[in-house]
Design a protein around this motif. Structure first.
Motif, short mmCIF file in Angstrom:
data_model
loop_
_atom_site.label_atom_id
_atom_site.label_comp_id
_atom_site.label_asym_id
_atom_site.label_seq_id
_atom_site.Cartn_x
_atom_site.Cartn_y
_atom_site.Cartn_z
N VAL A 1 0.83 -1.22 0.00
CA VAL A 1 0.00 0.00 0.00
C VAL A 1 0.86 1.27 0.00
O VAL A 1 0.71 2.11 -0.90
N PRO A 2 1.78 1.45 0.97
CA PRO A 2 2.60 2.68 0.91
C PRO A 2 3.54 2.72 -0.28
O PRO A 2 3.82 3.80 -0.81
N LEU A 3 4.01 1.56 -0.74
CA LEU A 3 4.90 1.56 -1.90
C LEU A 3 4.19 2.03 -3.17
O LEU A 3 4.76 2.76 -3.98
N PHE B 1 4.66 6.41 -5.41
CA PHE B 1 5.05 6.86 -6.75
C PHE B 1 3.97 7.68 -7.45
O PHE B 1 4.24 8.33 -8.47
N ILE B 2 2.75 7.71 -6.92
CA ILE B 2 1.68 8.47 -7.60
C ILE B 2 1.99 9.96 -7.65
O ILE B 2 1.92 10.57 -8.74
N PRO B 3 2.33 10.63 -6.53
CA PRO B 3 2.67 12.06 -6.64
C PRO B 3 3.92 12.32 -7.48
O PRO B 3 3.99 13.34 -8.17
N LEU B 4 4.89 11.40 -7.43
CA LEU B 4 6.11 11.60 -8.20
C LEU B 4 5.85 11.58 -9.69
O LEU B 4 6.48 12.32 -10.45
N THR C 1 10.47 6.29 -11.51
CA THR C 1 10.81 4.97 -12.03
C THR C 1 11.31 4.04 -10.93
O THR C 1 10.90 2.87 -10.84
N ILE C 2 12.20 4.54 -10.08
CA ILE C 2 12.75 3.72 -9.00
C ILE C 2 11.66 3.38 -7.98
O ILE C 2 11.63 2.26 -7.44
#
Length: 365
Positions: A83-85, A89-92, A175-176
C-alpha cells in the motif's frame, strides 16, 4: 543473521523506496517556489504550505499507523507493505510529467493525502517484518542494519539529485519508486507468524466453519486502540510515558526544522538544488557512519542512556548553530561534525526499551 535471503529482499525494497523519496528532496524547494512565488527567493506561503502538509501527514499517521499495523497482523506484512509503496510513486509521476503551477498543486494535494500512509508506513511495516523473522535477542542488530540501509539510501538518493537535472530527478525517482513496488511484489516472501500470545494481532479474527485457507477474516474495529486506551497506557508505566514524552518533543523539533530549513537556506544564502544536495549529502554520510560504526561501538562502552543523551544534545547544538549561521561553512561544519555523528541514535536506542515497557504496560491493563 537467520533468514538472510528473505531479509535481503526487504533491505533492497527499503533501499529503493528511500532512495526515490530522498532524491526529490533537494529539488522540491525550487519547484515549490517557482509554482507559488515565481521569481522570488523568499516566500512565506511556501513555508506555510509545507508546514500544513507536514501537520496533516503527522496527524494522519497517528491515526493510520496503528490501523495499518493491526491489519498487517491479520493479512500479512507484505500485503500491507504494497500500500505505501504504490502510493509513494503516484505524486512523483505528476511532477515527472510536468512542473507547472497546476501540476504542482495536484502533486501537493496527492502528496498531502498519501503521506499519511507513506511517511511512516514503509518503516513501520519493515520493522514488523524484521520482528517476525529475527529472534528477539538479535532484533536490535537487525533494526540497526535497517537504519543503516535507509541512511545509505539517503546518501545515494541525494548524490543522484546532485548529478541530475530537476526534470531527470522526478523521472528517475518515479521509475525507482515503481521498481521498488514491483521488486517487493516479486521477490519478498510473506511472513509466517507464530502462535505466541504476545505475537497475536490486536484485532479479532474469525474464520468460517469449514476452516479452509479461503475463509473470510472479519476485523472487529472496536479492538483498535482508542485515544483513551493510549492515554491509559501512558499512565500505566513511568518509563513508557517518559520515553513517549521525549520522543514527542524530539520529533516536534525535528519536524519544525525539516519543514523550513531548506527554505531558510535559500533565503539566507541563495542556495539552489545543488547546494541543498551538498548539505544533505554531508548529513546523510554522517548518519551512515553513525549507524554502522559509532553506535554499535560506543553503545556497549558508554551505555545506551549516555549515548542517547549525547544524540539529543547534538541535535540541540545543530539547531542552535543553524539559527545563528552567518556563513554556509558554519552550517556545513555543524551538520558534519556535531549533530549527524549521532544521527539515528534516538530511535535506535529508545526502540528496544520503549517496546519492552509497551508490552508490559499493555498486559498490565
Amino acid at each position: 543473521m537467520e533468514n538472510w535471503g528473505r531479509l535481503s529482499h526487504l533491505f533492497v525494497t527499503v533501499f529503493l523506496a528511500n532512495f526515490a523519496e530522498l532524491m526529490v528532496s533537494p529539488a522540491i524547494p525550487d519547484v515549490t517556489l517557482a509554482a507559488v512565488c515565481p521569481g522570488k527567493d523568499e516566500c512565506s506561503a511556501a513555508i506555510y504550505l509545507t508546514g500544513f502538509q507536514q501537520a496533516i501527514a503527522g496527524v494522519g499517521s497517528v491515526i493510520m499507523m496503528p490501523l495499518i499495523g493491526n491489519l498487517s497482523d491479520v493479512y500479512g506484512r507484505k500485503a500491507l507493505l504494497s500500500v505505501p509503496l504504490v502510493l509513494t510513486f503516484i505524486p512523483l509521476v505528476v511532477l515527472a510529467w510536468k512542473r507547472t503551477t497546476n501540476f504542482f498543486y495536484a502533486y501537493y494535494i496527492l502528496k498531502t493525502l498519501t503521506a499519511m500512509i507513506t511517511q511512516s508506513g514503509v518503516t513501520c511495516l519493515a520493522l514488523g517484518y524484521l520482528a517476525d523473522n529475527v529472534k528477539e535477542g538479535k532484533r536490535v542488530s537487525a533494526f540497526g542494519v535497517l537504519q543503516g540501509v535507509s541512511a545509505a539510501a539517503y546518501v545515494g538518493g541525494t548524490l543522484a539529485a546532485r548529478l541530475l537535472s530537476t526534470t531527470q530527478i522526478f523521472q528517475v525517482a518515479a521509475t525507482i519508486s515503481i521498481l521498488a513496488a514491483i521488486y517487493m511484489g516479486v521477490f519478498l516472501k510473506e511472513t509466517t507468524r507464530g502462535t505466541d500470545a504476545l505475537k497475536q494481532p490486536i484485532l479479532e479474527v474469525t474464520e468460517s466453519d469449514d476452516g479452509s485457507s479461503k475463509a473470510l477474516k472479519k476485523i472487529d474495529i472496536k479492538k483498535i486502540p482508542s485515544p483513551r486506551d493510549i492515554f491509559r497506557l501512558l499512565k500505566s508505566s513511568i518509563t513508557f510515558s517518559l520515553a513517549a514524552f521525549v520522543a514527542f518533543f524530539n520529533s516536534l523539533a525535528e519536524a519544525g526544522l525539516q519543514t523550513c530549513l531548506l527554505y531558510f537556506l535559500k533565503a539566507r544564502f541563495g542556495f539552489m538544488k545543488d547546494q541543498f544536495a551538498d548539505v544533505l549529502l554531508i548529513a546523510y554520510i554522517g548518519a551512515t557512519i553513525s549507524n554502522m560504526l559509532f553506535m554499535p561501538t560506543l553503545g556497549p562502552r558508554i551505555g545506551e542512556e549516555t549515548l542517547l543523551s549525547l544524540g539529543l544534545f547534538a541535535g540541540f547544538l545543530n539547531m542552535f548553530f543553524d539559527s545563528i549561521a552567518w556563513a554556509p561553512w558554519l552550517l556545513i561544519q555543524s551538520l558534519g561534525t556535531i549533530c549527524f555523528c549521532f544521527y539515528g541514535s534516538f530511535s535506535f536506542l529508545v526502540s528496544p526499551k520503549f517496546k519492552k515497557h509497551y508490552i508490559k504496560a499493555s498486559w498490565a491493563q
